[in-house]
Structure formats: structure tokens, C-alpha cells
Scaffold this active site. Structure first.
Site, PDB file in Angstrom:
ATOM      1  N   LYS A   1       2.088  -3.317   7.402  1.00  0.00           N
ATOM      2  CA  LYS A   1       2.373  -3.503   5.973  1.00  0.00           C
ATOM      3  C   LYS A   1       3.824  -3.112   5.680  1.00  0.00           C
ATOM      4  O   LYS A   1       4.500  -3.759   4.872  1.00  0.00           O
ATOM      5  CB  LYS A   1       1.416  -2.666   5.111  1.00  0.00           C
ATOM      6  CG  LYS A   1      -0.017  -3.148   5.091  1.00  0.00           C
ATOM      7  CD  LYS A   1      -0.215  -4.535   4.513  1.00  0.00           C
ATOM      8  CE  LYS A   1      -0.034  -4.612   3.012  1.00  0.00           C
ATOM      9  NZ  LYS A   1      -0.375  -5.954   2.473  1.00  0.00           N
TER      10      LYS A   1
ATOM     11  N   THR B   1       0.814  -1.219   0.000  1.00  0.00           N
ATOM     12  CA  THR B   1       0.000   0.000   0.000  1.00  0.00           C
ATOM     13  C   THR B   1       0.851   1.274   0.000  1.00  0.00           C
ATOM     14  O   THR B   1       2.001   1.258   0.467  1.00  0.00           O
ATOM     15  CB  THR B   1      -0.904  -0.016   1.263  1.00  0.00           C
ATOM     16  OG1 THR B   1      -1.531   1.244   1.397  1.00  0.00           O
ATOM     17  CG2 THR B   1      -0.108  -0.286   2.530  1.00  0.00           C
ATOM     18  N   ASP B   2       0.246   2.369  -0.457  1.00  0.00           N
ATOM     19  CA  ASP B   2       0.923   3.670  -0.388  1.00  0.00           C
ATOM     20  C   ASP B   2       1.063   4.157   1.053  1.00  0.00           C
ATOM     21  O   ASP B   2       1.879   5.043   1.347  1.00  0.00           O
ATOM     22  CB  ASP B   2       0.172   4.715  -1.229  1.00  0.00           C
ATOM     23  CG  ASP B   2      -1.289   4.907  -0.850  1.00  0.00           C
ATOM     24  OD1 ASP B   2      -1.772   4.245   0.096  1.00  0.00           O
ATOM     25  OD2 ASP B   2      -1.961   5.733  -1.509  1.00  0.00           O
ATOM     26  N   GLU B   3       0.264   3.583   1.964  1.00  0.00           N
ATOM     27  CA  GLU B   3       0.243   4.107   3.341  1.00  0.00           C
ATOM     28  C   GLU B   3       1.567   3.905   4.071  1.00  0.00           C
ATOM     29  O   GLU B   3       1.818   4.547   5.091  1.00  0.00           O
ATOM     30  CB  GLU B   3      -0.892   3.460   4.150  1.00  0.00           C
ATOM     31  CG  GLU B   3      -2.237   3.752   3.545  1.00  0.00           C
ATOM     32  CD  GLU B   3      -3.405   3.538   4.498  1.00  0.00           C
ATOM     33  OE1 GLU B   3      -3.176   3.406   5.710  1.00  0.00           O
ATOM     34  OE2 GLU B   3      -4.539   3.531   4.014  1.00  0.00           O
TER      35      GLU B   3
ATOM     36  N   TYR C   1      -1.955  -0.415  11.052  1.00  0.00           N
ATOM     37  CA  TYR C   1      -2.095  -1.113   9.758  1.00  0.00           C
ATOM     38  C   TYR C   1      -0.885  -0.836   8.872  1.00  0.00           C
ATOM     39  O   TYR C   1      -0.229  -1.767   8.384  1.00  0.00           O
ATOM     40  CB  TYR C   1      -3.387  -0.669   9.046  1.00  0.00           C
ATOM     41  CG  TYR C   1      -3.391  -0.999   7.568  1.00  0.00           C
ATOM     42  CD1 TYR C   1      -3.463  -2.321   7.128  1.00  0.00           C
ATOM     43  CD2 TYR C   1      -3.297   0.007   6.592  1.00  0.00           C
ATOM     44  CE1 TYR C   1      -3.440  -2.634   5.763  1.00  0.00           C
ATOM     45  CE2 TYR C   1      -3.273  -0.288   5.236  1.00  0.00           C
ATOM     46  CZ  TYR C   1      -3.346  -1.608   4.828  1.00  0.00           C
ATOM     47  OH  TYR C   1      -3.323  -1.916   3.481  1.00  0.00           O
TER      48      TYR C   1
END
Ligand code: NAD
Ligand code: DAU
Length: 335
Positions: A153, A123-125, A149
Site C-alpha cells: 500500500k 491505510t494508516d498501516e 500488505y
């Protein structure tokens, strides 16, 4: 190719399985999914009699099961994860277990069973939060995860790269922005808002709705994963984005407009703790090296998505009232 897809009963994974089996008729897929609250076999019920598709109910943390399944696998595409930020704020335990330990178990199985090609979906997060005028994230952006989260990741991404550097495992990673489309669990903002409005309920906008997300249609994301699998360089990471940055308020107003509802349906609620302000992706590398770019324009994708939720009321009503759990228990017990 025989492919192991993890988390294939979830939103992006189930769309990926449909995408792949339609495009590559000679390939077969084993879908390993624990059927957590987010896994839904109804997403795949049309494949029940497909000879090229097999479902295995199981946990990616189960070393014995995973080692058994990967014996004749050529490629692992790893989607399985706990994926909802708000849940990770309430309790991060499942996130560390599934996202970090689960990825570690899969990496070891890939390493110990003939160095299986491994694509990790991320993810970009992991890159943190941008200010309004910052340049979009790219593959060189330093990691700065800010929710449990995204931290889990980020941990999984680091492990995947560590297995490439230490064990020469043939890996690639994709970091993608916010997906939307059919079969997305109605806890995420777009399906939550669409289904609330279909039920004549208000839509809860966090804070002032100023946070910005970049939206990508799920098929565009999966086409990017396909391009990386086929043409990506081993050991490399690719950023994928949708070219569709919107504040949550602008997104909400678009949904309201397309569903013929007024702004009186907006309810401003308390903000998410640690709410990342903005995500945006620079996908130049994927465009130049793989010839990939997103194709679905946001207005068209959103219309298609609203139409899907309108035509599949039973799908999301079963989720909202808990009945889908009965469906897969009944169907799974037949296997
Ligand atoms: P989802 O929550 O809809 O689906 C996750 C699936 O993984 C479910 O079917 C669940 O049952 C399964 N799963 C969870 N823990 C498991 C375990 N321990 N063992 C086996 N299966 C397990 O998630 P999604 O939105 O489809 O996201 C898929 C992947 O893509 C995730 O890795 C996520 O981090 C990543 N991603 C998501 C987005 C997005 O916008 N949704 C964007 C970028 C990246
Ligand atoms: O950026 C990619 C990520 O996108 C993925 O890695 C995650 O798995 C996925 O869940 C998604 O994370 P977000 O937190 O961005 O998605 P969510 O749909 O939960 O929220 C999108 C934005 O909408 C966010 O700024 C919070 C806001 N929001 C969300 C909900 C659920 C609201 O205003 N109200 C809501 O009820």
C-alpha cells in the site's frame, strides 16, 4: 459525473457505492472488480436493476480493459486491493501485483485518457507502528510499513504522488484506520469474532490482545472520501480516523458482552509475526479543511454491526461454506 469505482464488490467499496448512489442521484457508477475471494456480488444485489450502476468483472492489472472502461469516466475512486495482513504474511505475490502494479495501470489509464481525477484509498498501516504514548499519525508522519500488505500500500501511495508531481495527474489520497460495519469479510477481526460467536465457536485473540487499533464505522470513512473528492486540494493527502482506540482484548470483551457471552469463549493463540502494536490517527487536517469528522460512536456502530451479522446469517454462512462463489458465477453469467 460518471465514476469508476475499483474493488466495489468488497467491503468498503460496496458500502461506498450504496452511499454515493443514494446521495448523488444524477451520478452513475461503473464497478470494476475481479471478484477475488473477497469480492461478493451479493453486497450489491439490490442494485442489479439500477440504471446508474454497471458491474464489470475484470482485473485492474488488465491494461486493455482498464483503458477501454475509463474512456468516458470523470473520476476514479480506487479501492481495489488485496487487504488482509495475515494473507500477505503467507504469500505477498498477489499484494504486489494488485496493490502496486494494479495502481500503476490505473494511474497510466487516468493519465493517458485526459488526466482523469483520481482518488486513492489507502491505510494508516503505511506509517508503521506507534508506541503506547506516541502521538497519533498525521499527514507528515514518515512512511514505515512493516508488513508485506502495508509495504504494497505504501508503494501504491508513492506511485500516486509520483504521478501528481511528474505528470500533474489530479490526485488525492486518504489514509484511514480500521473500518468495521456491514459486509466485511469474516476474516477480519470484528466479523470473524461476531460470526464465530453466532456459531458458538471461540474467538482467537493473537498474543496477549494488547495491540491497539482505531476503529471507524465504514460510512464515516466513505463520508471522508466524499469530502475529499468534493472539497480536497489536488495533490494532497488526508488522514481519517475514528477516535476509537481499543486494545484487541478490550474490543473482544465488548463484543462478548454485547453478545451475552463469557470470557471462556476467548482462545489466546500465537501472535501475528511482526504484529504492529498500535495505530492512531490525527485527522485535524480533514476536520479543518473539509469539515469532516467521524459521527458514529463506537458502541453504537458495534451494536449495529452485530445486528447486521445476526440478520444476515445467510450472507456470512455462504462465505464460510464457500457457496457465495456459486452465487456470483451463476448471476454473472446472465450478463
Ligand atoms: P476487501 O478485501 O473487502 O475488498 C477488496 C476488493 O477488491 C474485492 O472486491 C476484490 O475482489 C477486489 N480486487 C482485489 N484485487 C483486484 C484486482 N486485481 N482487480 C480488481 N479488483 C480487485 O477490502 P476492503 O477492506 O474493502 O478495503 C478496500 C480498500 O480500502 C483497500 O485499498 C484497503 O487497502 C483500504 N483500506 C481498508 C481498511 C479496512 O479497515 N478494511 C482501512 C483503510 C484502508
Ligand atoms: O488499519 C487499517 C487496516 O485495518 C486496513 O488497511 C487493512 O486492510 C485491514 O485488514 C485492517 O488491518 P488489521 O490487521 O489491523 O485488521 P485485522 O482485522 O486483521 O486485525 C485487527 C487486530 O486484531 C490486529 O491487531 C490483529 C488482531 N486479530 C486479528 C484476527 C483476524 C486477532 O487477535 N485475532 C484474529 O483472528
Amino acid at each position: 459525473m460518471k465514476i469508476l469505482v475499483t474493488g466495489g464488490a468488497g467491503f468498503i467499496g460496496s458500502n461506498f457505492i450504496h452511499y454515493w448512489l443514494k446521495k448523488y442521484l444524477a451520478d452513475s457508477i461503473v464497478n470494476l472488480d475481479a471478484l477475488t475471494y473477497a469480492g461478493n456480488l451479493e453486497n450489491l444485489c439490490d442494485l442489479e436493476n439500477n440504471q446508474n450502476y454497471q458491474f464489470v468483472k475484470g482485473d485492474i492489472c488488465d491494461t486493455g480493459l482498464v483503458n477501454e472502461i475509463v474512456k468516458d469516466i470523470d473520476l476514479i475512486v480506487h479501492f481495489a486491493a488485496e487487504s488482509h495482513v495475515d494473507r500477505s504474511i503467507m504469500d505477498s505475490g498477489d499484494f504486489i501485483r494488485a496493490n502496486v502494479e494494479g495502481t500503476r495501470v490505473l494511474l497510466d489509464a487516468a493519465k493517458n485518457n485526459g488526466q482523469i481525477r483520481f482518488h486513492h484509498v489507502s491505510t494508516d498501516e503505511v506509517f508503521g507502528s506507534l508506541r503506547p504514548n506516541d502521538k497519533p499519525f498525521n499527514e507528515k508522519t514518515a512512511y514505515d510499513p512493516r508488513s508485506p500488505y502495508s509495504a504494497s500500500k505504501a508503494g501504491s501511495d508513492h506511485l500516486v504522488r509520483a504521478y501528481f508531481h511528474t505528470h500533474k495527474l489530479p490526485i488525492t489520497i486518504s489514509n484511514c484506520s480500521n473500518n468495521y460495519g456491514p459486509c466485511q469479510f469474516p476474516e477480519k477481526v470484528i466479523p470473524l469474532f461476531i460470526t464465530n460467536l453466532l456459531e458458538n465457536k471461540k474467538v482467537p485473540v493473537y498474543g496477549e490482545g494488547k495491540n491497539v487499533r482505531d476503529w471507524i464505522y465504514v460510512d464515516d470513512h466513505n463520508a471522508g472520501v466524499d469530502a475529499i473528492i468534493k472539497k480536497g486540494k489536488i495533490g494532497e493527502t488526508y488522514c481519517l480516523g475514528g477516535d476509537s482506540e481499543l486494545t484487541n482484548l478490550a474490543l473482544t470483551k465488548k463484543i462478548l458482552e454485547l453478545m451475552d457471552q463469557g470470557e471462556d469463549m476467548i482462545e489466546y493463540v500465537a501472535d501475528r509475526p511482526g504484529h504492529d502494536l498500535r495505530y492512531a490517527m490525527d485527522y485535524t487536517k480533514a476536520k479543518q479543511e473539509l469539515g469532516w469528522e467521524p459521527k458514529v460512536n463506537f458502541a453504537d456502530g458495534l451494536l449495529k454491526t452485530i445486528a447486521w451479522y445476526k440478520h444476515n446469517k445467510v450472507w456470512w454462512q455462504n462465505i464460510k461454506n464457500g457457496k457465495y462463489l456459486e452465487y456470483y458465477k451463476k448471476n454473472y453469467s446472465k450478463r
